[in-house]
Motif scaffolding. Structure first.
Motif, PDB file in Angstrom:
ATOM      1  N   MET A   1       0.843  -1.192   0.000  1.00  0.00           N
ATOM      2  CA  MET A   1       0.000   0.000   0.000  1.00  0.00           C
ATOM      3  C   MET A   1       0.877   1.240   0.000  1.00  0.00           C
ATOM      4  O   MET A   1       1.988   1.232   0.513  1.00  0.00           O
ATOM      5  N   ASP A   2       0.351   2.323  -0.538  1.00  0.00           N
ATOM      6  CA  ASP A   2       1.150   3.513  -0.741  1.00  0.00           C
ATOM      7  C   ASP A   2       0.415   4.715  -0.180  1.00  0.00           C
ATOM      8  O   ASP A   2      -0.802   4.739  -0.101  1.00  0.00           O
ATOM      9  N   GLY A   3       1.153   5.736   0.209  1.00  0.00           N
ATOM     10  CA  GLY A   3       0.556   6.921   0.792  1.00  0.00           C
ATOM     11  C   GLY A   3      -0.193   7.773  -0.198  1.00  0.00           C
ATOM     12  O   GLY A   3      -1.019   8.579   0.199  1.00  0.00           O
ATOM     13  N   THR A   4       0.097   7.644  -1.505  1.00  0.00           N
ATOM     14  CA  THR A   4      -0.618   8.421  -2.509  1.00  0.00           C
ATOM     15  C   THR A   4      -1.091   7.499  -3.611  1.00  0.00           C
ATOM     16  O   THR A   4      -0.525   6.442  -3.856  1.00  0.00           O
TER      17      THR A   4
ATOM     18  N   TRP B   1      -3.553   5.388   3.418  1.00  0.00           N
ATOM     19  CA  TRP B   1      -2.966   4.163   2.870  1.00  0.00           C
ATOM     20  C   TRP B   1      -4.067   3.513   2.035  1.00  0.00           C
ATOM     21  O   TRP B   1      -5.004   2.909   2.581  1.00  0.00           O
ATOM     22  N   HIS B   2      -3.949   3.657   0.705  1.00  0.00           N
ATOM     23  CA  HIS B   2      -5.015   3.192  -0.177  1.00  0.00           C
ATOM     24  C   HIS B   2      -4.990   1.671  -0.316  1.00  0.00           C
ATOM     25  O   HIS B   2      -3.933   1.072  -0.519  1.00  0.00           O
TER      26      HIS B   2
ATOM     27  N   SER C   1     -11.336   2.395  -1.446  1.00  0.00           N
ATOM     28  CA  SER C   1     -11.158   2.073  -0.037  1.00  0.00           C
ATOM     29  C   SER C   1      -9.806   2.570   0.446  1.00  0.00           C
ATOM     30  O   SER C   1      -8.815   2.520  -0.291  1.00  0.00           O
ATOM     31  N   VAL C   2      -9.776   3.020   1.712  1.00  0.00           N
ATOM     32  CA  VAL C   2      -8.567   3.645   2.221  1.00  0.00           C
ATOM     33  C   VAL C   2      -8.545   3.570   3.749  1.00  0.00           C
ATOM     34  O   VAL C   2      -9.571   3.702   4.410  1.00  0.00           O
ATOM     35  N   PHE C   3      -7.357   3.302   4.298  1.00  0.00           N
ATOM     36  CA  PHE C   3      -7.106   3.488   5.716  1.00  0.00           C
ATOM     37  C   PHE C   3      -6.574   4.910   5.915  1.00  0.00           C
ATOM     38  O   PHE C   3      -5.797   5.416   5.087  1.00  0.00           O
ATOM     39  N   LEU C   4      -6.971   5.536   7.030  1.00  0.00           N
ATOM     40  CA  LEU C   4      -6.533   6.898   7.312  1.00  0.00           C
ATOM     41  C   LEU C   4      -5.956   6.975   8.719  1.00  0.00           C
ATOM     42  O   LEU C   4      -6.605   6.585   9.697  1.00  0.00           O
TER      43      LEU C   4
END
Length: 261
Positions: free
Chosen positions: A1-4, A47-48, A54-57
């Protein structure tokens, strides 16, 4: 997973990268449990899982009030966009440390969200780590006096109570005004303290999307402990460049990266 990640137009969002978001917030007025202005900075780091869906924040918040005291908040959550239903569902967990009063208070909380085009629902709950009252000051008052065979002194103790509880909010775009980015919300809340007891209240909020990176909220609350209170919140999202939308409603998919209310 990546920040962008690049969010595709097929999901109703623009083509700009959905990366870390930084918010500056000003709170002006009074609310249950606090008075006066405060100034808050928020970092939302994504973190997409599936970009645009869907995304974790991860969330970090810090603030200072007019008296130079601060409060801090950290949390993590998950949001998912369902294009067929045009709805975003989210859940967050929080840890708060409030040092804006005479004593510091640790609190744990949670948030559930269901965000759609015409109806939005939010639920927040918060539990104190220590339910007891904090002693602010203690001392003797007046002159000693005789009571029977005893010499008596009056003692005055000042304590501070914190509240936990929950709040619910229901609302969405207002008739006729919704096309201009105006939303309205209403809902109940409950305050609890072992020393003071419990109290129900009702709250209302009007949200105006001034631009695509600036929002204004007007909040009014009423309960039997703090009576009627009101405050204005001005929120600015950075970095977002020059505003491209003025008084326009936000798309549902764009709510994936919104600040938690």
């Amino acid at each position: 997973m990546d920040g962008t990640a690049t969010v595709g137009d097929s999901f109703g969002m623009n083509g700009d990268p959905f990366g870390p978001r930084f918010y500056l917030n000003g709170y002006f007025g009074d609310a249950p449990g606090w008075t006066g202005s405060s100034y808050q900075a928020d970092l939302y780091y994504p973190w997409h899982v599936v970009p645009g869906r869907s995304v974790f924040l991860g969330v970090m918040q810090a603030a200072v009030d007019d008296y130079g005291k601060g409060y801090f908040n950290g949390g993590i959550g998950y949001r998912e966009y369902f294009p067929d239903q045009q709805r975003v569902l989210g859940a967050f967990g929080w840890v708060d440390w409030d040092n804006t009063n005479a004593a510091g208070w640790l609190r744990f909380g949670g948030t559930l969200e269901s965000l759609g085009k015409y109806l939005e629902m939010r639920a927040n709950w918060y539990v104190l780590a220590d339910q007891g009252a904090a002693t602010v000051s203690q001392g003797f008052t007046g002159n000693p006096f005789f009571q029977g065979n005893n010499i008596v002194l009056n003692q005055r103790t000042v304590t501070e109570d914190a509240f936990d509880g929950f709040d619910l909010e229901f609302g969405g775009r207002l008739p006729f005004l919704g096309r201009y980015g105006v939303k309205g919300y209403v809902g109940p809340y409950y305050l609890h303290s072992d020393s003071t007891g419990g109290a129900w209240g009702v709250q209302g909020r009007v949200n105006v999307a001034v631009t695509d990176n600036c929002q204004v909220n007007v909040n009014v609350q009423n309960d039997n402990v703090f009576n009627t209170t009101a405050f204005v919140n001005v929120s600015l999202m950075l970095p977002d460049g020059v505003p491209t939308k003025w008084f326009k409603p936000q798309s549902i998919a764009d709510m994936l990266g919104n600040m938690v209310i």
